[in-house]
Design a protein around this motif. Structure first.
Motif, PDB file in Angstrom:
ATOM      1  N   GLN A   1       6.008  43.503 -21.622  1.00 13.19           N
ATOM      2  CA  GLN A   1       5.456  43.721 -22.781  1.00 13.19           C
ATOM      3  C   GLN A   1       3.663  43.898 -22.816  1.00 13.19           C
ATOM      4  OE1 GLN A   1       6.468  40.540 -25.692  1.00 13.19           O
ATOM      5  NE2 GLN A   1       8.206  40.127 -24.368  1.00 13.19           N
ATOM      6  N   ALA A   2       3.027  43.849 -21.511  1.00 12.95           N
ATOM      7  CA  ALA A   2       1.738  43.883 -21.275  1.00 12.95           C
ATOM      8  C   ALA A   2       1.442  45.333 -21.097  1.00 12.95           C
ATOM      9  CB  ALA A   2       1.407  42.946 -19.858  1.00 12.95           C
ATOM     10  N   GLN A   3       0.181  45.718 -21.478  1.00 11.40           N
ATOM     11  CA  GLN A   3      -0.608  46.867 -21.217  1.00 11.40           C
ATOM     12  C   GLN A   3      -1.223  46.641 -19.975  1.00 11.40           C
ATOM     13  OE1 GLN A   3      -4.205  47.412 -23.356  1.00 11.40           O
ATOM     14  NE2 GLN A   3      -4.670  49.406 -22.357  1.00 11.40           N
ATOM     15  N   ARG A   4      -0.639  47.368 -19.047  1.00  9.23           N
ATOM     16  CA  ARG A   4      -1.180  47.497 -17.567  1.00  9.23           C
ATOM     17  C   ARG A   4      -2.434  48.223 -17.288  1.00  9.23           C
ATOM     18  NH1 ARG A   4       2.221  48.302 -12.016  1.00  9.23           N
ATOM     19  NH2 ARG A   4       0.449  49.362 -10.676  1.00  9.23           N
ATOM     20  N   VAL A   5      -3.583  47.730 -16.985  1.00 11.24           N
ATOM     21  CA  VAL A   5      -4.802  48.536 -16.929  1.00 11.24           C
ATOM     22  C   VAL A   5      -5.351  48.244 -15.362  1.00 11.24           C
ATOM     23  CG1 VAL A   5      -7.162  48.744 -17.465  1.00 11.24           C
ATOM     24  CG2 VAL A   5      -5.369  48.118 -19.253  1.00 11.24           C
TER      25      VAL A   5
ATOM     26  N   ALA B   1      -1.373  41.460 -25.902  1.00  8.71           N
ATOM     27  CA  ALA B   1      -1.971  41.495 -27.477  1.00  8.71           C
ATOM     28  C   ALA B   1      -1.734  40.238 -28.053  1.00  8.71           C
ATOM     29  CB  ALA B   1      -1.665  42.666 -28.208  1.00  8.71           C
TER      30      ALA B   1
ATOM     31  N   HIS C   1      -3.110  42.698 -16.665  1.00 11.85           N
ATOM     32  CA  HIS C   1      -2.145  43.017 -17.582  1.00 11.85           C
ATOM     33  C   HIS C   1      -2.503  42.340 -19.005  1.00 11.85           C
ATOM     34  CE1 HIS C   1       0.680  43.540 -14.187  1.00 11.85           C
ATOM     35  NE2 HIS C   1      -0.078  42.783 -13.430  1.00 11.85           N
ATOM     36  N   ARG C   2      -2.569  43.054 -20.002  1.00 11.87           N
ATOM     37  CA  ARG C   2      -3.053  42.738 -21.231  1.00 11.87           C
ATOM     38  C   ARG C   2      -2.068  42.187 -22.192  1.00 11.87           C
ATOM     39  NH1 ARG C   2      -3.981  45.323 -25.990  1.00 11.87           N
ATOM     40  NH2 ARG C   2      -5.304  44.335 -27.404  1.00 11.87           N
TER      41      ARG C   2
ATOM     42  N   GLU D   1      -5.288  36.334 -27.315  1.00 10.41           N
ATOM     43  CA  GLU D   1      -5.357  37.699 -26.766  1.00 10.41           C
ATOM     44  C   GLU D   1      -5.336  37.172 -25.010  1.00 10.41           C
ATOM     45  OE1 GLU D   1      -7.414  41.569 -25.400  1.00 10.41           O
ATOM     46  OE2 GLU D   1      -7.948  40.990 -27.296  1.00 10.41           O
TER      47      GLU D   1
END
Length: 302
Positions: free
Chosen positions: A58-62, A77, A74-75, A114
């Protein structure tokens, strides 16, 4: 009793030290800075990693880049339609990864935060096989720049010490980044003990030990004594919560007491019976962290 592999390493380093203590010190440092394999080693780690897969997806990977390495953030929201409780940077310990902190990150997101959870260099999804404290602090700096700062820091073990050092600006050429509140869980309070302990485990002679510490200081750009996270934390006005178990066999409770004695901004709370690893997933601990961060909003509203 020492393992066969450790005995071989000790014998090899002893032989190198007889010829060149400096070479032995550099070799010991390479051993120290080399990160462990990333595959789960125990049945508990395998179970924890398997349970984390759905959450981590589920995380946005940056990917973060900084001088000397890269790291992966790993963000998670904040949940919509809820009061935003602030942005939290979560950092794992040595040999761990963001996925092992799933219970903690889930709890923080459920409370309206967040959350950005780092995989430090050489860990989890991040590349490389090397990690040092300056690298960890540079990764934290890169996350701060990428996500526009953090309201709160929360770190386990090495990750907590790294966050305390980042908040205090203890790594040369990296600016201090001060959150509104800081939590450490089972974290060391200074770095000198790590290398003294390494020398003891490897049975380094005095000259090789001096060479090891000198090599570390050249890489770090400052004396080992400068990396005293407790002393730095005590100079902050930032409220800090130190959570530790007196039965922690990996990081002595002495470190927690050093933090507590460093300044009036530091609160020490014991989580006895949870050791070094279970502590980070324990519901009472996560609940206390959520409440500690919520105290900031209540203070502002008052």
């Amino acid at each position: 009793m020492a393992s066969f592999g450790l005995k071989v390493i000790r014998l090899a380093l002893s032989g190198v030290a007889r010829i060149s203590p400096d070479a032995a010190g550099r070799a010991a440092f390479r051993l120290f800075a080399t990160t462990p394999g990333r595959r789960p080693k125990t049945s508990k780690e395998k179970e924890l990693f398997a349970r984390s897969l759905g959450w981590m997806r589920q995380a946005q990977r940056v990917e973060l880049r900084f001088a000397g390495g890269t790291a992966v953030a790993h963000r998670f929201a904040a949940r919509p339609c809820e009061n935003f409780a602030g942005r939290v940077l979560v950092v794992h310990g040595w040999g761990s990864r963001a996925a092992y902190l799933t219970a903690l990150t889930e709890g923080l997101v459920a409370a309206g935060h967040e959350v950005v959870a780092l995989d430090l260099p050489g860990h989890g999804s991040s590349r490389g096989r090397t990690l040092t404290l300056p690298m960890a602090v540079r990764a934290i700096d890169a996350a701060w720049q990428r996500f526009g700062g953090f309201d709160f820091f929360c770190g386990h073990s090495f990750g907590g010490a790294s966050l305390a050092c980042a908040a205090s600006g203890l790594v040369p050429s990296v600016p201090a980044h001060r959150p509104r509140r800081l939590v450490t869980i089972g974290s060391p309070s200074e770095m000198t003990w790590l290398f003294k302990d390494l020398g003891r485990i490897l049975k380094l002679g005095a000259k090789a030990q001096d060479a090891l510490e000198g090599h570390v200081e050249r890489i770090a750009g400052a004396p080992l004594s400068a990396f005293d996270a407790a002393s730095g934390a005590g100079r902050l006005e930032t409220p800090m919560l130190v959570i530790h178990a007196e039965d922690d066999k990996e990081v002595s409770a002495t470190h927690a007491r050093r933090y507590a004695e460093s300044g009036q901004n530091v609160t020490l709370e014991w989580a006895n019976g949870l050791g070094h690893r279970r502590i980070v997933s324990a519901e009472p601990v996560i609940g206390r962290i959520v409440d500690f961060f919520a105290e900031d909003a209540r203070r502002i509203a008052a």
